[in-house]
Design an enzyme around this catalytic site. Structure first.
Site, PDB file in Angstrom:
ATOM      1  N   HIS A 177      23.176 -12.155   8.254  1.00  0.00           N
ATOM      2  CA  HIS A 177      22.001 -11.441   7.718  1.00  0.00           C
ATOM      3  C   HIS A 177      20.774 -12.348   7.667  1.00  0.00           C
ATOM      4  O   HIS A 177      19.718 -12.013   8.153  1.00  0.00           O
ATOM      5  CB  HIS A 177      22.283 -10.886   6.321  1.00  0.00           C
ATOM      6  CG  HIS A 177      22.926  -9.542   6.351  1.00  0.00           C
ATOM      7  ND1 HIS A 177      22.315  -8.436   6.856  1.00  0.00           N
ATOM      8  CD2 HIS A 177      24.154  -9.128   5.927  1.00  0.00           C
ATOM      9  CE1 HIS A 177      23.121  -7.394   6.758  1.00  0.00           C
ATOM     10  NE2 HIS A 177      24.239  -7.783   6.214  1.00  0.00           N
ATOM     11  N   GLN A 232       0.828  -1.217   0.000  1.00  0.00           N
ATOM     12  CA  GLN A 232       0.000   0.000   0.000  1.00  0.00           C
ATOM     13  C   GLN A 232       0.865   1.271   0.000  1.00  0.00           C
ATOM     14  O   GLN A 232       0.525   2.273  -0.635  1.00  0.00           O
ATOM     15  CB  GLN A 232      -1.004   0.000   1.172  1.00  0.00           C
ATOM     16  CG  GLN A 232      -0.415  -0.070   2.569  1.00  0.00           C
ATOM     17  CD  GLN A 232      -0.131  -1.494   3.026  1.00  0.00           C
ATOM     18  OE1 GLN A 232      -0.036  -2.421   2.223  1.00  0.00           O
ATOM     19  NE2 GLN A 232       0.020  -1.676   4.328  1.00  0.00           N
ATOM     20  N   HIS A 269       9.064  11.168 -42.221  1.00  0.00           N
ATOM     21  CA  HIS A 269      10.399  11.453 -41.687  1.00  0.00           C
ATOM     22  C   HIS A 269      11.267  12.059 -42.794  1.00  0.00           C
ATOM     23  O   HIS A 269      11.973  13.044 -42.583  1.00  0.00           O
ATOM     24  CB  HIS A 269      11.083  10.166 -41.194  1.00  0.00           C
ATOM     25  CG  HIS A 269      10.588   9.661 -39.875  1.00  0.00           C
ATOM     26  ND1 HIS A 269       9.344   9.121 -39.705  1.00  0.00           N
ATOM     27  CD2 HIS A 269      11.192   9.594 -38.658  1.00  0.00           C
ATOM     28  CE1 HIS A 269       9.195   8.744 -38.432  1.00  0.00           C
ATOM     29  NE2 HIS A 269      10.302   9.026 -37.778  1.00  0.00           N
ATOM     30  N   GLU A 291      28.446  -9.596  -4.812  1.00  0.00           N
ATOM     31  CA  GLU A 291      28.018  -8.284  -4.328  1.00  0.00           C
ATOM     32  C   GLU A 291      29.190  -7.594  -3.600  1.00  0.00           C
ATOM     33  O   GLU A 291      29.555  -6.476  -3.928  1.00  0.00           O
ATOM     34  CB  GLU A 291      26.837  -8.479  -3.367  1.00  0.00           C
ATOM     35  CG  GLU A 291      26.259  -7.190  -2.829  1.00  0.00           C
ATOM     36  CD  GLU A 291      25.248  -7.447  -1.708  1.00  0.00           C
ATOM     37  OE1 GLU A 291      25.170  -8.590  -1.203  1.00  0.00           O
ATOM     38  OE2 GLU A 291      24.551  -6.491  -1.325  1.00  0.00           O
ATOM     39  N   HIS A 292      29.758  -8.290  -2.616  1.00  0.00           N
ATOM     40  CA  HIS A 292      30.921  -7.763  -1.888  1.00  0.00           C
ATOM     41  C   HIS A 292      32.115  -8.658  -2.183  1.00  0.00           C
ATOM     42  O   HIS A 292      32.022  -9.877  -2.043  1.00  0.00           O
ATOM     43  CB  HIS A 292      30.684  -7.808  -0.376  1.00  0.00           C
ATOM     44  CG  HIS A 292      29.457  -7.086   0.084  1.00  0.00           C
ATOM     45  ND1 HIS A 292      28.264  -7.726   0.292  1.00  0.00           N
ATOM     46  CD2 HIS A 292      29.248  -5.774   0.374  1.00  0.00           C
ATOM     47  CE1 HIS A 292      27.356  -6.839   0.689  1.00  0.00           C
ATOM     48  NE2 HIS A 292      27.915  -5.648   0.745  1.00  0.00           N
ATOM     49  N   ASP A 306      29.792  -1.243   4.881  1.00  0.00           N
ATOM     50  CA  ASP A 306      28.355  -1.284   5.144  1.00  0.00           C
ATOM     51  C   ASP A 306      27.889  -0.021   5.869  1.00  0.00           C
ATOM     52  O   ASP A 306      26.747   0.412   5.704  1.00  0.00           O
ATOM     53  CB  ASP A 306      28.002  -2.486   6.025  1.00  0.00           C
ATOM     54  CG  ASP A 306      28.087  -3.798   5.277  1.00  0.00           C
ATOM     55  OD1 ASP A 306      28.068  -3.766   4.038  1.00  0.00           O
ATOM     56  OD2 ASP A 306      28.171  -4.854   5.933  1.00  0.00           O
ATOM     57  N   GLU A 324      13.747   3.093 -44.906  1.00  0.00           N
ATOM     58  CA  GLU A 324      12.925   2.435 -43.884  1.00  0.00           C
ATOM     59  C   GLU A 324      11.431   2.581 -44.190  1.00  0.00           C
ATOM     60  O   GLU A 324      10.592   2.170 -43.384  1.00  0.00           O
ATOM     61  CB  GLU A 324      13.251   3.006 -42.497  1.00  0.00           C
ATOM     62  CG  GLU A 324      14.676   2.689 -42.040  1.00  0.00           C
ATOM     63  CD  GLU A 324      14.987   3.125 -40.619  1.00  0.00           C
ATOM     64  OE1 GLU A 324      14.144   3.808 -39.986  1.00  0.00           O
ATOM     65  OE2 GLU A 324      16.078   2.783 -40.126  1.00  0.00           O
TER      66      GLU A 324
END
Lengths: 438, 438
Positions: free
Chosen positions: A267, A196, A425, A332-333, A366, A420
């Site tokens: 984590h 929400q 154009h 990631e690290h 971090d 084209e």
């Protein structure tokens, strides 16, 4: 603790590595349906839906969405009320993050314009986003560092308005999160969350401003909502489990490396910690350190589950080969645990953040080194970048054509457009050529 | 031809504008199911599925996927075989696109590194993507200009390998597309298309290399497939219908503006052309020009359908107000049709490309001015940028911490990590502080 051991010399290494890395984000049909309905309800009924769902999911009742706003004075009071040591630590972190991103802004967010030989001027203008929504999770995963890492780059980029949302289940507010919002210059905070909140930011309600981009981490409902509103607004990446890869030449104390692997593993159970090293005895020493250190860790159960389920100790033929394996993983690290880390940097192509040297623990990055801690996961460092100021600006091409330029370029565009089959154009370019009858 | 007229002075303007802009990309459940199945089949059976579906959908039978590759000599032959005027036009366009993107690379793709007062070195390294897949549609929407606009930025960014896919229904190849691939330095071309080509690029098959990012336009199946493989690989934006917005002060010949509006409308019935002007008489003049010019246009039926369905002529109180309305729309292409266009530039915040001056027709930008013609549509210019070299590189943070830095930053990270309940993070930082017992 039983951690998987792999060796690049094994014939089965490729398959084993693939299995180790395997992770698939399941899309849950139930979540998808719920989220689609919530978004539709918010679009139709705005504030009323937000109020009703905040009552339903967070147990927070309010007379209006305006009553769910946290006034700036309350943010400041939270900051002022912190213990001195926490307040100072937050300030040092915010200041370092700001300084780094200011430098990043100078380098990456410049516009340009140049003139060609026909007097045409071509370039790009860079402008900040008008309004950004920052999602901050409530409850156990409420991280003040995430507030700094998301809000400060937006602010440095010149975003006009940062609107933060943070659910407060049963009305419980996290003082550190509010303090970080104060420190990062967040203008508006609403205590709402879930799909929400994402929908309200994406489409706007009578009380909540519509934003241009939504960043910040969240649970599966938030992630599903962000995917759904993408296109209506921009979103940052949707992160998978966090990962660390340590590339060790054996020069750091094994305890340090063990604790760095723990810091990722704590984590959650899906987090991934991998150590690559050409020295088998060093792998043994780190494993022994892990077994010795584990019992003291408050989050030992999570660390164990993560390391046993998704951790790995990989014996490589050489540091060069370890770099090649790291590139395949695109972590990631990436810690280069070596007293001569720059030697390996030219070999490293894909990683969210590269920590150089034995003193560069991921935990410093971090919180307070300065670079962003929002980084590409699940191998997406092959093609994505850390969150940065460049995510809070956009570019517009500038095309300024001279009279002479139109004479030179008109026939070129005319020819290509005809090739084209796009005759308007062609005509639009040709009309601007002198004596074309245009 | 009946084009909608709006006036900002009308009380109903906001609602009318919203209705004019309304466009929703419907997701078709049938397409979604088909695409999900195709991707699963390609992942499981690789080349065999690609071959079978290429036979089924394109009517092309081959003994192996390798047989569907177009050898470089065939690309070169296509280029050499073009009429001189087309070959030269393609060369001029490619050269200008290359030059612009080289300049863009210099400005936007620099890494950086700086040292703080404690001897920590912080920065970012920029590296190109290893491999990029370029989707080129077959059939009526086969545009050689798209090949240049996608492949050249990738090449300038230093991408190692560009793999192009282009379906050839019933075996028909488009010589201009092959010639453009030759000119843009595309290494590998496969005559495959649809969701099967996207899946093959995202996951790789025995013959088709797995890429890191897929760019280029396609039909609804291709778009659905790109959305689904996103995360496994990077993708560019998924474009909505093309749009032009002309901001006119009345200084250009009305025929020029009329033809510019046509040039967008001729793309397809959903394309959107809008003219904003504070001078009602000029709006009349442009409308008269459109009615006069339309019958001569080969694609008159498409132009009429587009302009009547989604076009608009908007009378504003002033140029300033016209700029504000333009910002609300955030158009893909924005022509500032004025002899003093720079006067309005500071007012313009959101647009994919801004064409400055009466000579700067969108068609020049589409083909040969130099900037990219792949631009954010449907209002996404509020938060996205033109395709550019920056889409073909990624960044890795560099965090090099000195011994002294670890002493200073360790306690800060320790405090903040404890505040977040992450004790391994805290300990990992604290261990590196001298005399910590670590």
């Amino acid at each position: 603790m039983k951690i998987r051991r792999l060796a690049t010399t094994a014939a089965t290494f490729d398959a084993e590595l693939e299995q180790l890395l395997h992770w698939s984000e399941e899309t849950d049909a139930g979540i998808e349906t719920t989220v689609a309905q919530i978004i539709a309800d918010v679009r139709r009924d705005g504030d009323a839906t937000v109020l009703a769902l905040t009552h339903k999911f967070d147990g927070v009742q309010a007379a209006s969405v305006a009553d769910l706003a946290i006034p700036p004075a309350e943010l400041k009071a939270a900051f002022d009320g912190l213990p001195e040591v926490q307040r100072q630590a937050l300030q040092v972190a915010a200041e370092r993050v700001r300084r780094y991103h200011q430098r990043q802004f100078e380098v990456t967010c410049q516009g340009f314009e140049f003139e060609d030989e026909d007097g045409n001027r071509l370039g790009q203008q860079v402008t900040p986003l008008d309004r950004v929504g920052l999602y901050v999770p409530g409850g156990k995963a409420a991280y003040p560092s995430s507030v700094l890492m998301n809000a400060i780059p937006a602010q440095v980029a010149g975003v006009g308005q940062i609107v933060m949302v943070v659910p407060t289940p049963r009305g419980e507010k996290n003082a550190l999160v509010l303090a970080a919002a104060h420190l990062a210059g967040v203008a508006q905070v609403f205590t709402i969350g879930g799909a929400q909140a994402v929908a309200a930011l994406a489409y706007g309600t009578a009380t909540i401003p519509r934003v241009d981009k939504i960043t910040g981490p969240g649970n599966a409902y938030v992630a599903a909502a962000k995917r759904r509103v993408f296109g209506q607004v921009g979103i940052d990446m949707i992160a998978g489990p966090s990962e660390i890869l340590v590339l060790a030449d054996g020069s750091a104390p094994p305890d340090w490396v063990a604790m760095d692997l723990f810091s990722q593993a704590e984590h959650d159970e899906l987090a991934q910690s991998i150590l690559l090293c050409p020295d088998a005895a060093y792998l043994d020493a780190v494993e022994a350190a892990m077994n010795r250190l584990l019992p003291d860790m408050p989050r030992a159960a999570v660390i164990r589950a993560s390391l046993e389920g998704r951790g790995g100790l990989i014996h490589t033929r050489s540091m060069e080969e370890a770099c090649a394996v790291s590139n395949r993983i695109a972590p990631e690290h990436l810690e280069v645990s070596s007293t001569a880390p720059r030697r390996w940097l030219p070999h490293l192509k894909h990683a969210g953040a590269i920590f150089l040297g034995t003193y560069a623990s991921e935990s410093l990055g971090d919180y307070c080194a300065g670079p962003n801690h929002v980084l590409p996961t699940s191998g997406t460092a092959r093609f994505s970048s850390p969150l940065g100021v460049y995510d809070f600006v956009k570019r517009s091409s500038l095309i300024d054509i001279s009279h002479r330029g139109a004479q030179v370029l008109g026939p070129v565009a005319d020819t290509l457009a005809q090739g084209e089959g796009l005759q308007a154009h062609a005509r639009s370019a040709a009309m601007r050529v002198d004596a074309s009858g245009g």
